[in-house]
Scaffold this motif. Structure first.
Motif, PDB file in Angstrom:
ATOM      1  N   VAL A   1     -40.329  16.158   9.513  1.00  0.00           N
ATOM      2  CA  VAL A   1     -39.396  17.029   8.820  1.00  0.00           C
ATOM      3  C   VAL A   1     -39.673  18.449   9.285  1.00  0.00           C
TER       4      VAL A   1
ATOM      5  N   LEU B   1     -41.116  25.126   5.489  1.00  0.00           N
ATOM      6  CA  LEU B   1     -40.661  24.159   4.490  1.00  0.00           C
ATOM      7  C   LEU B   1     -41.032  24.655   3.104  1.00  0.00           C
TER       8      LEU B   1
ATOM      9  N   LEU C   1     -39.407  21.209  -1.527  1.00  0.00           N
ATOM     10  CA  LEU C   1     -39.118  20.159  -0.557  1.00  0.00           C
ATOM     11  C   LEU C   1     -40.373  19.356  -0.237  1.00  0.00           C
TER      12      LEU C   1
ATOM     13  N   THR D   1     -34.141  16.366   2.163  1.00  0.00           N
ATOM     14  CA  THR D   1     -33.988  17.603   2.920  1.00  0.00           C
ATOM     15  C   THR D   1     -32.645  18.288   2.700  1.00  0.00           C
TER      16      THR D   1
ATOM     17  N   HIS E   1     -32.060  22.165   1.743  1.00  0.00           N
ATOM     18  CA  HIS E   1     -33.352  22.855   1.832  1.00  0.00           C
ATOM     19  C   HIS E   1     -33.617  23.447   3.213  1.00  0.00           C
TER      20      HIS E   1
ATOM     21  N   ALA F   1     -33.746  22.160   6.189  1.00  0.00           N
ATOM     22  CA  ALA F   1     -34.701  21.341   6.921  1.00  0.00           C
ATOM     23  C   ALA F   1     -33.960  20.125   7.462  1.00  0.00           C
ATOM     24  N   ARG F   2     -34.556  19.481   8.440  1.00  0.00           N
ATOM     25  CA  ARG F   2     -33.942  18.290   9.030  1.00  0.00           C
ATOM     26  C   ARG F   2     -35.011  17.243   9.298  1.00  0.00           C
TER      27      ARG F   2
END
Length: 816
Positions: free
Chosen positions: A507, A515, A519, A661, A664, A666-667
């Motif tokens: 992530v 991050l 999350l 995710t 947020h 993020a991936r």
């Protein structure tokens, strides 16, 4: 001798056209790269942005009790902030807090309290200032199409929350989201700066050593783009320096090849000079005078014209992010004044070997060699060629044995490639004949005498053939070696980073913020997986008897979960022994197991840690510590590794991670996708500078190929007349010229292939010691393009030069 040299230039001007343009281009490139360097050095730093409207700014101070970093003040990478009691002493100050905050799915942005809007300044263009905790105002560039009154999700370090957009401000130096002062204090308690509108001396008296006072241009030190600006300036200087160095190197090579070619052509002329009483010194001075006369004119023009391209060059660098956007073109005369003597020096260095060769031939020997070369290699050429070749090989051996990690760096590979190219080009006459015999066999099987004549011509003039193949050798060898070496080095770096990863998924943040904590908590609650995070930070060590402060990158990890997601190779110690009092370091630290280190954390606070492990060579990190060792943490994780438990279905985990995710910034990616994207990013970033260098080389190759074609056409005119007298048609003669030029290109390609293979093999041998099995990346497309380009330049130039030279000189059939 100067008079004779000038007369030679006047009567043999065709032979020196290539030298003229090579030196013109070389001096011009030296001038323009010098002007780029002058521009980046003399351009003032960008004017203050974040605090442009505040005359006095107080920021956290420097690291006390420690030496500076490379002459610069020792500022902490992640300062704790200013003390609240200091802020209370300035009731009229703007208390600024700067923290990551961005729209969910939007670009990177920064969060700040609304009171700090006046420091840039940001002006309201619509709506009103935020007045409640659930309200924000967004700068024009940060809102991404969001309208007034719209509810949006904002991601901060703590997590994602919904806010209402109540105001839009003008654009500032950075995309910014403004919160109420109280909400900003809750999201980021740290005080990053105090903006004041008071006399600096009065502020300094109150602050004392509790902070640093910035006024005037020094306020730019607090700008968000400061590091990027310095990096762009360094990139521009590096590219300009490399391009200028290669320009000088290739110019010497072109001049050397041209004069070597013309000296062989003029052996009868030198013999006559020696016969009538000319001394070796006079012959040598005549050749150097010819080179100097051409260089003076060409270098003067290049030094004048070159700086005119400075603006265009800077625009190209700026468009690729390789130079500061506000760079002002310098009008200094110093680069031009340096370029002129540099061009003359390049010419004299390039012609030195040819001048020595011309002076060493005795009259009778020269007359014998006018028909055919009996000794293509001289002792000095053997010495120089072997020295350069062995120098490159020994350098590669040193890298393999003592510093294999440096093989992935361009600054290490380029000098080695240059030595190998120089060595092979100097030794080329010794191998031209056996190479020609192999390559000429298919031509000899052709119908007619063309193949036999072409092969015989190349075999009887090895030095001229080597000189003609030289530009092809340089172009193809450098293209394959530099691009292939860069690709292989990038692959090694990627393997070094990706090979230890055991986790099936990663992530990653879509912004630079990291991050968020919400999350990370959701990821840890995903069933059937172990989640290990890695947070980048820094520590400072005092080296050299506490005279130099070194900032070292460190990864903050949890020793209980991290080894299951990432394999840690240790030369000594145990990773399980890592706790809040320990540190695992790489061999570059030069610290032994059990040694106690006195360090400064990223916020400047002091700590003492014990070395509990030493990483093996090729480790992907420089050091590891635990979260308690950097308490309180200031940075956010840059990656979360997700390791599946045995029997956990991957599809269910993928769906859970996507849900976690969402919203947020993020991936989630699989390990293979992450590795591929990492390799692609490295490849694109490392090509820009090399392509600039190869562009310089291509220009020189074109000049050298056309120049040698013109020189050879004039010399071979009697042979072509003999062919026509023997009954050959003009089309057959031109086919002979085309075949001869393609044979020369093929010889150059063979020599370049050997050179590139040696360079890539040496680099591969070093990198294998670091990362294990690794393929050699050969840039087949670039190699094919280089070969095709050389052929398309050499063949038409040779045919055209022969046609022009033979015009009016064809034999008349039936003449009485």
């Amino acid at each position: 001798m100067l008079t004779i040299a000038l007369s030679t230039l006047r009567t043999r001007w065709v032979s020196f056209v290539g030298c003229f343009f090579a030196l013109f281009l070389g001096a011009g490139l030296i001038a323009v790269t010098g002007q780029v360097l002058a521009s980046t050095v003399t351009t003032a730093d960008r004017a203050p942005q974040r605090y442009a409207a505040a005359p006095v700014v107080v920021v956290p101070g420097e690291l006390t009790g420690l030496p500076p970093i490379a002459g610069q003040p020792s500022r902490p990478a992640e300062p704790r902030g200013l003390p609240a009691v200091l802020a209370a002493e300035f009731p009229d100050a703007v208390i600024d807090r700067v923290f990551p905050a961005a729209l969910a799915g939007g670009p990177p942005a920064t969060g700040r309290p609304w009171s700090a809007a006046r420091t840039a300044p940001h002006h309201l263009t619509a709506g009103r200032p935020p007045a409640a905790d659930g309200e924000i105002a967004a700068s024009v560039s940060a809102r991404q199409g969001v309208t007034l009154g719209e509810q949006v999700r904002i991601v901060t370090a703590g997590g994602a929350q919904t806010y209402t957009v109540v105001g839009i401000t003008s654009a500032g130096p950075q995309d910014t989201l403004f919160f109420t002062d109280a909400r900003a204090a809750a999201l980021s308690p740290r005080i990053d700066a105090l903006a004041l509108w008071q006399p600096a001396d009065a502020v300094r008296a109150v602050v004392g050593d509790r902070g640093r006072i910035l006024t005037g241009q020094d306020r730019a030190l607090a700008d968000p783009t400061r590091q990027d600006d310095d990096r762009a300036r360094n990139n521009a200087n590096t590219i300009a320096g490399i391009a200028g160095g290669f320009a000088a190197f290739v110019a010497i090579f072109v001049v050397s090849s041209t004069f070597a070619f013309t000296v062989v052509q003029r052996l009868r002329e030198f013999a006559l000079l020696r016969t009538v009483g000319g001394t070796r010194r006079q012959v040598r001075r005549m050749v150097l005078a010819e080179a100097g006369a051409v260089a003076v004119v060409a270098s003067a023009l290049g030094a004048v014209v070159g700086p005119l391209a400075t603006g265009w060059s800077l625009d190209g660098l700026i468009s690729h992010g390789m130079a500061p956007a506000w760079t002002v073109v310098s009008h200094s005369a110093v680069p031009a004044l340096v370029a002129f003597p540099a061009g003359v020096l390049v010419a004299l260095l390039g012609a030195a070997a040819a001048a020595w060769r011309a002076s060493r031939v005795a009259p009778v020997e020269a007359m014998r060699q006018a028909a055919a070369e009996s000794r293509p290699m001289t002792p000095v050429r053997w010495l120089l060629g072997l020295s350069a070749l062995l120098g490159g090989i020994i350098s590669m051996a040193v890298n393999v044995g003592f510093d294999p990690e440096s093989a992935a760096k361009n600054k290490t590979a380029m000098p080695i490639v240059m030595l190998l190219v120089a060595g092979v080009s100097l030794l080329a006459p010794a191998v031209v004949r056996p190479v020609t015999r192999v390559l000429a066999r298919p031509l000899e099987r052709l119908r007619g005498a063309t193949g036999m004549v072409v092969a015989g011509s190349a075999l009887t003039s090895a030095r001229q053939t080597a000189a003609a193949a030289g530009p092809v050798l340089v172009m193809v060898a450098l293209a394959v070696s530099l691009l292939g070496g860069a690709a292989t080095g990038d692959a090694a770096d990627t393997t070094q980073q990706t090979a230890p990863v055991r986790a099936e998924y990663l992530v990653l943040p879509t912004t630079d913020a990291g991050l968020d904590r919400e999350l990370v908590g959701r990821l840890r609650n995903t069933p059937g997986v172990d989640v290990a995070t890695s947070t980048p930070t820094s520590v400072y060590t005092a080296e050299g008897q506490d005279t130099v402060l070194i900032q070292r990158p460190v990864e903050v990890v949890e020793p209980g979960t991290f080894p299951s997601a990432v394999r840690i190779a240790l030369a000594e110690g145990s990773f399980s022994a890592l706790d809040e009092h320990g540190i695992v370091v790489s061999a570059d630290w030069e610290r032994g197991l059990g040694e106690t280190l006195r360090l400064r954390r990223a916020d400047g606070s002091a700590t003492t840690l014990t070395v509990v492990g030493v990483l093996a060579a090729g480790a992907g990190a420089d050091a590891y510590i635990t979260p308690p060792a950097v308490d309180p943490p200031t940075a956010l994780p840059s990656v979360a590794y997700v390791k599946l438990h045995d029997g956990t279905p991957g599809a269910a985990v993928e769906e859970a991670l996507r849900g976690a995710t969402e919203g947020h910034n993020a991936r989630m990616v699989s390990r293979s996708v992450w590795a591929d994207s990492l390799a692609a990013h490295r490849g694109s970033a490392s090509r820009l500078g090399l392509l600039a260098v190869l562009g310089v080389i291509l220009a020189y190759t074109a000049i050298a190929l056309v120049n040698i074609a013109l020189m050879a056409a004039a010399q071979r005119a009697p042979e072509r007349r003999a062919l026509r007298l023997a009954g050959a048609r003009q089309s057959q003669v031109l086919r002979f010229v085309a075949a001869e030029s393609l044979l020369v290109v093929a010889i150059g390609v063979v020599l370049a292939t050997a050179t590139a293979a040696l360079a890539l093999t040496g680099q591969w041998a070093a990198l294998v010691r670091v990362v294990g099995p690794l393929p050699i990346h050969v840039p087949w497309l670039a190699a094919a393009a280089a070969v095709a380009g050389c052929a398309l330049l050499a063949m038409p130039a040779s045919i055209l030069a022969a046609a022009i030279t033979d015009r009016g000189g064809r034999p008349r059939t039936g003449a009485r």
